[in-house]
Design an enzyme around this catalytic site. Structure first.
Site, short mmCIF file in Angstrom:
data_model
loop_
_atom_site.label_atom_id
_atom_site.label_comp_id
_atom_site.label_asym_id
_atom_site.label_seq_id
_atom_site.Cartn_x
_atom_site.Cartn_y
_atom_site.Cartn_z
N GLU A 50 -7.15 40.98 28.95
CA GLU A 50 -6.99 39.82 29.81
C GLU A 50 -5.68 39.89 30.58
O GLU A 50 -4.69 40.42 30.09
CB GLU A 50 -7.04 38.54 28.97
N CYS A 80 0.99 37.88 34.22
CA CYS A 80 1.17 38.14 32.80
C CYS A 80 0.27 39.32 32.44
O CYS A 80 -0.95 39.22 32.48
CB CYS A 80 0.79 36.87 32.04
N CYS A 96 -3.32 44.31 19.32
CA CYS A 96 -1.91 44.52 18.98
C CYS A 96 -1.79 44.78 17.49
O CYS A 96 -2.43 44.09 16.69
CB CYS A 96 -1.08 43.29 19.35
N CYS A 114 1.47 39.21 14.14
CA CYS A 114 2.23 37.97 14.03
C CYS A 114 1.27 36.84 13.62
O CYS A 114 0.14 36.76 14.12
CB CYS A 114 2.91 37.63 15.35
N CYS A 159 -0.51 34.42 16.34
CA CYS A 159 -0.94 34.98 17.62
C CYS A 159 -2.41 35.40 17.62
O CYS A 159 -2.88 36.08 16.71
CB CYS A 159 -0.06 36.18 17.95
N GLY A 175 -0.72 42.66 23.43
CA GLY A 175 -0.09 43.90 22.99
C GLY A 175 1.43 43.89 22.99
O GLY A 175 2.07 42.99 23.52
N SER A 231 10.82 37.86 21.47
CA SER A 231 10.06 36.86 20.73
C SER A 231 10.78 36.60 19.43
O SER A 231 10.67 37.38 18.49
CB SER A 231 8.63 37.38 20.48
N LEU A 232 11.52 35.52 19.40
CA LEU A 232 12.38 35.25 18.25
C LEU A 232 11.64 34.42 17.20
O LEU A 232 11.40 34.86 16.10
CB LEU A 232 13.63 34.52 18.76
N HIS A 233 11.29 33.20 17.57
CA HIS A 233 10.45 32.29 16.78
C HIS A 233 11.03 31.83 15.45
O HIS A 233 10.52 30.90 14.83
CB HIS A 233 9.05 32.87 16.54
N ASN A 284 0.43 27.25 21.04
CA ASN A 284 -0.97 27.14 21.40
C ASN A 284 -1.75 27.41 20.13
O ASN A 284 -1.79 28.55 19.66
CB ASN A 284 -1.35 28.17 22.46
N CYS A 335 0.05 32.12 27.09
CA CYS A 335 0.45 33.28 26.31
C CYS A 335 0.07 33.08 24.85
O CYS A 335 0.10 31.99 24.32
CB CYS A 335 1.94 33.50 26.40
N1 SAH Z 1 4.01 41.43 22.00
C1 SAH Z 1 5.02 40.92 22.86
C2 SAH Z 1 4.48 40.46 24.18
C3 SAH Z 1 3.19 39.70 24.17
S1 SAH Z 1 3.18 38.15 23.35
C4 SAH Z 1 5.79 39.82 22.18
O1 SAH Z 1 5.38 39.37 21.13
O2 SAH Z 1 6.82 39.44 22.72
C5 SAH Z 1 3.77 37.05 24.59
C6 SAH Z 1 4.39 35.78 24.09
O3 SAH Z 1 3.42 34.85 23.62
C7 SAH Z 1 5.35 36.01 22.96
O4 SAH Z 1 6.53 35.28 23.07
C8 SAH Z 1 4.54 35.54 21.81
O5 SAH Z 1 5.31 35.27 20.73
C9 SAH Z 1 3.86 34.32 22.42
N2 SAH Z 1 2.77 33.79 21.60
C10 SAH Z 1 2.01 34.45 20.73
N3 SAH Z 1 1.16 33.61 20.11
C11 SAH Z 1 1.40 32.38 20.61
C12 SAH Z 1 0.84 31.09 20.36
N4 SAH Z 1 -0.14 30.90 19.47
N5 SAH Z 1 1.32 30.04 21.07
C13 SAH Z 1 2.30 30.21 21.96
N6 SAH Z 1 2.86 31.40 22.24
C14 SAH Z 1 2.42 32.48 21.57
FE1 SF4 Z 2 1.54 41.37 19.09
FE2 SF4 Z 2 3.25 39.86 20.50
FE3 SF4 Z 2 1.03 38.80 19.39
FE4 SF4 Z 2 3.04 39.55 17.84
S1 SF4 Z 2 3.08 37.93 19.40
S2 SF4 Z 2 0.86 40.00 17.47
S3 SF4 Z 2 3.77 41.34 18.90
S4 SF4 Z 2 1.10 40.32 21.00
#
Ligand code: SAH
Ligand code: SF4
Length: 337
Positions: A83, A100, A107, A111, A114, A158, A213-215, A287, A330
């Site tokens: 996508e 994007c 991936c 995480c 995600c 990814g 991506s810190l979180h 999300n 995202c």
């Molecule tokens: N893999 C890379 C890039 C793709 S993810 C990464 O993790 O940075 C892109 C962004 O979407 C990242 O910041 C990721 O943490 C965020 N993301 C993933 N799952 C999400 C969710 N459920 N709600 C909001 N953002 C999310």
């Molecule tokens: Fe992969 Fe980024 Fe999703 Fe983590 S947040 S599973 S690194 S796409």
């Protein structure tokens, strides 16, 4: 699959030919080999017989109700699906877009929050597949009157730093003045914190932007959310990123998850972690993804978290979740269709 470089060899093109073809496709936005009237007829025929004009096929496109997000479901030559999203921003005097882009099919990072992580990992995308996503979005942007004003974020499916084989060459084409000619500052790579990839990308000296991506601000909490933290611990990643911060402001992405990372203590930990750094923080309302059990905090709670960070002196924004209704935001990309 054959590429334009194979074509150049086969058809014995002089360098200007290849440049002409790139220009027609990437700048004039012609829609097929037949439209490349500056090419000899026999070359067009060869191209038609050997190279699909786009290496990705549009299976579906959806536009959000408010028209600010467009999502494409794209199919690769081996029938895998990815996508790509175009977000459209409008200000009183200008209109611009953010593309994007996905870097992998699925991936491997798993995480916990995600959608992409849930689908597992299939394979890396090729540089052409990365670039075709941009081209598809650029064509749509042009239709909407956006010319030249495009940003690229590697925030689709990814982990881009696990596919630098394709991502670096693709970025080089995006910023090449003779190709897509984007300013490097318009390109941002987002990573979950892959240390070797961070080092390698930095050494390329591309002057692009970086998002982490810190979180979570502590090792323990981050480990629960992002298994990668076991291999590439937060303190080592933060140390590596200092190099980037000397050149550019680094964007830290922080998804807000109710009861997990949204307490006043979490805000204080975050302030401590980012104190004195060339950093900007982007708070992202979660999300919700089915089967994860995670919820988005109430709006008031998110505003409270934001205020604590602002009072602590951090540059902070709260992301507006464009395209929620078509799951274009995202972290919701999982090519389920
Ligand atoms: N893999 C890379 C890039 C793709 S993810 C990464 O993790 O940075 C892109 C962004 O979407 C990242 O910041 C990721 O943490 C965020 N993301 C993933 N799952 C999400 C969710 N459920 N709600 C909001 N953002 C999310
Ligand atoms: Fe992969 Fe980024 Fe999703 Fe983590 S947040 S599973 S690194 S796409």
């Amino acid at each position: 699959m054959e590429t334009l470089l194979d074509a150049a060899r086969e058809l014995q093109w002089k360098p200007f030919r290849l440049r002409q073809v790139h220009h027609a496709r990437e700048t004039e936005l012609v829609s097929g080999w037949d439209q490349m009237t500056s090419l000899p007829q026999k070359d067009r025929e060869w191209l038609n017989g050997h190279i699909p004009f786009d290496c990705l096929k549009v299976m579906k496109s959806e536009i959000s109700e408010d028209g600010t997000a467009i999502k494409w479901l794209l199919e690769t030559g081996d029938k895998k699906r990815i996508e790509t999203v175009l977000l459209i921003h409008t200000a009183p005097t200008k209109k611009w877009g953010t593309v994007c882009i996905s870097s992998q099919i699925g991936c491997p990072m798993k995480c916990a929050f995600c959608a992409t992580g849930k689908m597992g990992f299939f394979r890396n995308l090729t540089a052409d597949e990365v670039l075709d996503q941009f081209l598809i979005a650029k064509r749509e942007a042009a239709k909407q009157g956006i010319v030249g004003n495009l940003n690229v974020v590697f925030m689709g499916m990814g982990e881009p730093l696990l596919n630098l084989e394709a991502v670096i060459p693709a970025i080089k084409v995006l910023i090449d003045p003779k190709r897509y000619s984007l300013s490097p500052t318009r390109v941002t790579v987002s990573t979950s914190g892959i240390l070797p990839g961070l080092k390698r990308l930095f050494d390329e000296k591309l002057n692009i932007g970086l998002a982490l991506s810190l979180h979570a601000s502590t090792h323990e909490l981050r480990l629960k959310l992002m298994p990668a933290n076991a291999v590439y611990p937060l303190d080592e990643v933060m140390k590596e990123i200092r190099k980037w911060e000397k050149k550019t402001e680094v964007l830290y992405e922080y998804i807000l998850i109710e009861g997990v990372n949204d307490s006043p203590k979490d805000a204080r930990d975050l302030l401590k972690l980012l104190k004195g750094r060339n950093a900007k923080i982007n708070l992202i309302p979660l999300n919700p993804v089915e089967g994860t059990g995670f919820r988005r905090p109430a709006a008031r709670a998110m505003m409270g978290f934001l205020r604590l960070l602002e009072e602590g002196g951090l540059a902070v924004t709260l992301r507006h979740t464009k395209g929620d209704d078509i799951k274009a935001a995202c972290g919701q990309l999982n090519a389920r269709n």
